[in-house]
Design an enzyme around this catalytic site. Sequence first.
Site, PDB file in Angstrom:
ATOM      1  N   PHE A 290     124.096  47.874 -61.002  1.00 59.08           N
ATOM      2  CA  PHE A 290     123.761  48.112 -59.392  1.00 59.08           C
ATOM      3  C   PHE A 290     124.197  49.400 -58.501  1.00 59.08           C
ATOM      4  O   PHE A 290     123.449  49.930 -57.361  1.00 59.08           O
ATOM      5  CB  PHE A 290     124.672  47.063 -58.705  1.00 59.08           C
ATOM      6  CG  PHE A 290     125.463  46.356 -58.400  1.00 59.08           C
ATOM      7  CD1 PHE A 290     126.140  46.924 -57.101  1.00 59.08           C
ATOM      8  CD2 PHE A 290     126.984  45.752 -59.267  1.00 59.08           C
ATOM      9  CE1 PHE A 290     127.594  47.515 -56.720  1.00 59.08           C
ATOM     10  CE2 PHE A 290     128.366  45.782 -58.841  1.00 59.08           C
ATOM     11  CZ  PHE A 290     128.939  46.153 -57.488  1.00 59.08           C
TER      12      PHE A 290
ATOM     13  N   LYS B 127     116.663  47.600 -68.332  1.00 60.84           N
ATOM     14  CA  LYS B 127     116.654  45.731 -67.917  1.00 60.84           C
ATOM     15  C   LYS B 127     118.242  46.416 -66.846  1.00 60.84           C
ATOM     16  O   LYS B 127     118.891  47.344 -66.561  1.00 60.84           O
ATOM     17  CB  LYS B 127     117.611  45.493 -68.408  1.00 60.84           C
ATOM     18  CG  LYS B 127     117.492  43.807 -68.174  1.00 60.84           C
ATOM     19  CD  LYS B 127     117.975  43.730 -66.883  1.00 60.84           C
ATOM     20  CE  LYS B 127     119.441  43.330 -66.679  1.00 60.84           C
ATOM     21  NZ  LYS B 127     119.723  42.648 -65.126  1.00 60.84           N
TER      22      LYS B 127
ATOM     23  N   GLU C 112     120.249  42.124 -61.177  1.00 59.65           N
ATOM     24  CA  GLU C 112     118.788  42.595 -60.529  1.00 59.65           C
ATOM     25  C   GLU C 112     119.823  41.979 -58.788  1.00 59.65           C
ATOM     26  O   GLU C 112     118.503  41.236 -57.941  1.00 59.65           O
ATOM     27  CB  GLU C 112     119.331  40.096 -61.439  1.00 59.65           C
ATOM     28  CG  GLU C 112     120.915  39.546 -61.109  1.00 59.65           C
ATOM     29  CD  GLU C 112     121.158  40.545 -62.297  1.00 59.65           C
ATOM     30  OE1 GLU C 112     121.824  39.466 -62.834  1.00 59.65           O
ATOM     31  OE2 GLU C 112     121.116  41.474 -63.378  1.00 59.65           O
TER      32      GLU C 112
ATOM     33  N   SER D 212     131.021  46.888 -66.426  1.00 59.89           N
ATOM     34  CA  SER D 212     132.555  47.118 -67.000  1.00 59.89           C
ATOM     35  C   SER D 212     132.771  46.761 -67.857  1.00 59.89           C
ATOM     36  O   SER D 212     131.669  46.541 -68.915  1.00 59.89           O
ATOM     37  CB  SER D 212     132.667  44.666 -65.996  1.00 59.89           C
ATOM     38  OG  SER D 212     132.378  44.846 -66.655  1.00 59.89           O
TER      39      SER D 212
ATOM     40  N   CYS E 201     132.158  54.074 -60.481  1.00 61.47           N
ATOM     41  CA  CYS E 201     133.077  54.934 -61.994  1.00 61.47           C
ATOM     42  C   CYS E 201     133.545  55.704 -61.911  1.00 61.47           C
ATOM     43  O   CYS E 201     134.963  55.485 -62.335  1.00 61.47           O
ATOM     44  CB  CYS E 201     131.526  54.237 -63.159  1.00 61.47           C
ATOM     45  SG  CYS E 201     131.338  55.578 -62.808  1.00 61.47           S
TER      46      CYS E 201
ATOM     47  N   GLU F 206     140.269  46.951 -62.086  1.00 59.36           N
ATOM     48  CA  GLU F 206     139.151  47.388 -61.352  1.00 59.36           C
ATOM     49  C   GLU F 206     138.256  46.981 -60.127  1.00 59.36           C
ATOM     50  O   GLU F 206     138.001  46.589 -60.218  1.00 59.36           O
ATOM     51  CB  GLU F 206     137.674  48.076 -62.013  1.00 59.36           C
ATOM     52  CG  GLU F 206     136.905  49.349 -61.714  1.00 59.36           C
ATOM     53  CD  GLU F 206     135.624  49.501 -62.866  1.00 59.36           C
ATOM     54  OE1 GLU F 206     135.731  50.433 -62.611  1.00 59.36           O
ATOM     55  OE2 GLU F 206     135.590  49.024 -63.700  1.00 59.36           O
TER      56      GLU F 206
END
Length: 497
Positions: free
Chosen positions: A150, A174, A177, A227, A282, A382
């Site tokens: 995201f 993909k 969402e 992740s 990240c 994290e």
Amino acid sequence: MPHTIAHWADNKPYPGSSGNTAPVTNPATGAITGHVALAGVPDARHVIGAATAAFPGWRDTSLAKRTAILFRFRELLNERKEELAAIITAEHGKVRSDALGEISRGQEVAEFACGIAHLLKGGLSENASTSVDVSSLRQPLGPVAIISPFNFPAMVPMWFFPIAIAGGNTVVLKPSEKDPSASLWLAKLWAEAGLPDGVFNVLQGDKDAVDELLTNPDVKAVSFVGSTPIARYVYGTATAHGKRVQALGGAKNHAVILPDADLDLAADSMVNAGFGSAGERCMAISVVVAVGSIADDLVARIADRARRLKTGDGTRDADMGPLVTRAHRDKVRGYVDQAERDGAKVVVDGRQVEPDGDAGGFWLGPTLIDNVRTDMSCYTNEIFGPVLSVVRVETYDEALALINANPYGNGTAIFTSDGGAARKFQNEVEVGMVGINVPIPVPVAYYSFGGWKSSLFGDTHAHGAEGVHFFTRAKVITTRWADPSHAGVNLGFPRND
């Protein structure tokens, strides 16, 4: 009115048949702005089928025609990037300047892919044996899947799909969402650029969609960013089904500040790297390792800058936007609560922020936590939010040992005026991407992006030469001809199409 966000196959929207949807919200208001389709297995197979059917024709399309389409895509993206930035701000929440920066970094990869012909060149050894020639070439894999997170709904997919498409593969993207609309905007742009039906497709969904991509035999490779637990699952599942995989996982990025560093530069950099995009990067710096007697001064400078940041709606004059969902905001707040209970000092408390935005937004302001220990949850996890932890050590060796002991190895930085110390650090630190007086060392597109240890599963990094190798495979051909062939007479100027 909330709208429905569909899949994309064969250069047109595909509504799917599952009937399942998930809400998409504006993080700055909390309002539901759309409902994204969640694919069932038949939907996933329909989209994968479009990519499978398109592969033979795209594989056999000349490099000249492929790169012409890539150039057109790049030009259209440059002309309309403000449109895409507005979509990113509306669904992710990041401020407009940050959204534009994300698009620019993704566009670098599209520009790099425009030169794919050079990177796909093979080799030839004449007379390797008597009258025997040996040559090599690189060929596409087939339909490939990209599963993106995201936090960068445009940049991360663009780390992969320009190179995959330029190399002759077809793509199923993909997206998350949580912010799926950027993917459809990009799909429409590809269609306008002239990409044939089925070469670029979008599959919306959750775990059902992901699992089909990981196990479907028509999908030949998977690129994933997310992740570490999910990266581990993606890598294990897809490789068990015979696929090539690059799975980029989580991070806990440290910045070492040595006593001889320019503290104003370091403080500015820590604020930029810790709180940009609300820390949902990240490559964000989440741990400041203050070495020696500078800690108090450094913390004071960072705190002063953090307190002056404006948190608010990304469409307004704000430095930092909201977090992506209410659940994620509450999770990040929980780490701050726990750090305080564990004895750390919350120097700047983002839980008390007064945002320039709707009361229903998912707000958490810049947060600075001092005296953090390595056994605290705010260090071991994290956080993926605007939380900057300060760990104090006495020596460079302690700082290095701290980083090398961490299970993640994505990015790190050192701030110093000593070239010898910097060179020693870049040699000894066990991390994949290193910055020297640079807080977010994301490589330019013609180098490759990727970490070490639990930050990467698979041997190949994203974009650059490694990205080209990931999306192609080598073939070696040994040839002997008894007689030379004759192609006949043709006085026309040779063409490369």
